[in-house]
Design an enzyme around this catalytic site. Structure first.
Site, PDB file in Angstrom:
ATOM      1  N   ALA A  60      -5.521  -6.027  15.530  1.00  0.00           N
ATOM      2  CA  ALA A  60      -6.962  -5.951  15.782  1.00  0.00           C
ATOM      3  C   ALA A  60      -7.747  -7.064  15.103  1.00  0.00           C
ATOM      4  O   ALA A  60      -8.947  -7.212  15.355  1.00  0.00           O
ATOM      5  CB  ALA A  60      -7.502  -4.596  15.317  1.00  0.00           C
ATOM      6  N   TYR A  61      -7.126  -7.836  14.243  1.00  0.00           N
ATOM      7  CA  TYR A  61      -7.842  -8.913  13.563  1.00  0.00           C
ATOM      8  C   TYR A  61      -8.079 -10.057  14.542  1.00  0.00           C
ATOM      9  O   TYR A  61      -7.147 -10.777  14.914  1.00  0.00           O
ATOM     10  CB  TYR A  61      -7.061  -9.426  12.345  1.00  0.00           C
ATOM     11  CG  TYR A  61      -6.925  -8.437  11.201  1.00  0.00           C
ATOM     12  CD1 TYR A  61      -7.697  -7.279  11.140  1.00  0.00           C
ATOM     13  CD2 TYR A  61      -6.014  -8.661  10.172  1.00  0.00           C
ATOM     14  CE1 TYR A  61      -7.570  -6.380  10.096  1.00  0.00           C
ATOM     15  CE2 TYR A  61      -5.888  -7.763   9.120  1.00  0.00           C
ATOM     16  CZ  TYR A  61      -6.660  -6.631   9.088  1.00  0.00           C
ATOM     17  OH  TYR A  61      -6.524  -5.739   8.048  1.00  0.00           O
ATOM     18  N   SER A  62      -9.336 -10.187  14.954  1.00  0.00           N
ATOM     19  CA  SER A  62      -9.733 -11.228  15.912  1.00  0.00           C
ATOM     20  C   SER A  62      -8.871 -11.203  17.163  1.00  0.00           C
ATOM     21  O   SER A  62      -8.394 -12.240  17.642  1.00  0.00           O
ATOM     22  CB  SER A  62      -9.699 -12.613  15.245  1.00  0.00           C
ATOM     23  OG  SER A  62     -10.619 -12.681  14.184  1.00  0.00           O
ATOM     24  N   GLY A  64      -5.860 -10.344  17.773  1.00  0.00           N
ATOM     25  CA  GLY A  64      -4.506 -10.870  17.659  1.00  0.00           C
ATOM     26  C   GLY A  64      -4.432 -12.297  17.163  1.00  0.00           C
ATOM     27  O   GLY A  64      -3.335 -12.818  16.901  1.00  0.00           O
TER      28      GLY A  64
END
Length: 347
Positions: A60-62, A64
């Site tokens: 979920a960080y940016s 992928g």
């Protein structure tokens, strides 16, 4: 570098882990920092030189991008490091693009492996509890991924105590792979982890992977009496003063900062290093995730390994950061404290 066992698993992890939410090029997490491939590669090398050999990310960080940049930064270095990542947050608009169902976990692990450019994830953590998916289904899917060699160890993140115990009970009852770690929010500013989750971790042998040990930048020394959050800081970009009262009244926060600054002066260290040092030596903690916008911040944080706070300094920080527990913990402390040391006997 000191290494600790990750819970009751056989894997040793460095006491510091490098968080990679800042690895993006203008993505969703850019308020935390925007680190492209070239800068990320330098950060990885600096970490490895210091013995920080575990790197934490999430799908979920940016969207992928963090995993993609991390994968490029570690190319050719896989045998020197451990990869920790997470999945369960929404990553698309489809009905199965979120949660801990078999269909989503299988897809998200395959996608993470592809972005990271590796064959196996050392520690995969369920990023949050999904009440719509049976726990049996989640634990069975994770066990299948372990047996398939896609994952080595599993953990959870942001779970309640009963979520963890039900998952562990299910794994034990079904003969499935159990959680060995819980990635949890814990800092001098947010000590509610101690009320239930820390005693649970000690009881059940879970290794705590701490996220946000500097309270999202509030405990770096940049904020204090007559020092508002810098405009470029994460705190300012996420609401400034509004971010305080959700965890601690502003006056008490400034008192905590005063104590941190006094101790930092005593030991000749930065406020960040003192705050990190306190977390590093708490019960159940296996590793603490640090982050950095740049190499200078990273090198400052790495210096936390050079010292240890004494008992008096720890006691002063404890006193400045303590808060009244919620029910039933205050009742347990007041009425049954003799039988249940509260929140946990610190050793």
């Amino acid at each position: 570098m000191e290494y600790r066992q990750l819970g009751r698993s056989g894997m040793s992890v460095p006491i510091l882990t490098m968080g990679t939410a800042t690895f993006n090029e203008g993505g969703k997490f850019s308020a935390w920092g925007s680190t492209g491939v070239e800068a990320a590669s330098r950060i990885v090398d600096t970490c490895l030189d210091a013995g920080v050999s575990m790197f934490d990310s999430a799908d979920a960080y940016s969207n992928g991008e963090s995993e993609t940049i991390l994968g490029k930064a570690i190319a050719g270095k896989r045998n020197r490091l451990l990869i920790s990542t997470k999945g369960a947050h929404r990553v698309g608009q489809g009905p199965n693009d979120v949660g801990t169902s078999r269909i989503h976990l299988m897809a998200t692990v395959e996608a993470s492996l592809k972005r990271l450019g590796v064959e196996t994830i050392d520690l995969f953590q369920v990023h949050g509890f999904d009440a719509m998916t049976p726990v049996d289904e989640t634990m069975r899917a994770l066990d299948d991924l372990v047996r398939a060699g896609k994952i080595r160890y599993i953990g959870c993140s942001n779970y309640s105590g009963w979520h963890i115990l039900k998952s562990l009970w299910t794994a034990d009852k079904r003969g499935l792979t159990p959680f060995v770690a819980h990635q949890a929010h814990y800092s001098l500013l947010s000590r509610e982890f101690e009320w239930e989750l820390m005693p649970l971790a000690l009881s059940e042998g879970l290794g705590t992977v701490v996220w946000s040990p500097l309270a999202q930048g509030r405990l770096t020394g940049k904020i204090g009496r007559d020092r508002p959050a810098p405009e470029v800081s994460r705190v300012a970009q996420r609401g400034g003063d509004m971010m305080f009262d959700e965890v601690m009244p502003k006056d008490r926060f400034y008192t905590l900062i005063d104590v941190l600054e006094a101790i930092a002066a005593e030991v000749g260290r930065s406020v960040s290093q003192v705050a990190l040092n306190w977390v590093l030596h708490r019960p159940s903690v296996s590793t603490v995730i640090i982050g950095a916008r740049n190499e200078d911040q990273l090198r400052d944080n790495l210096r936390v390994l050079e010292f240890r706070l004494n008992d008096d300094q720890v006691a002063r920080l404890d006193a400045a950061s303590t808060r009244t527990p919620a029910y039933p913990y205050w009742h347990q402390m007041q009425v049954y404290g003799e039988r249940n040391p509260f929140p946990v006997k610190l050793v």
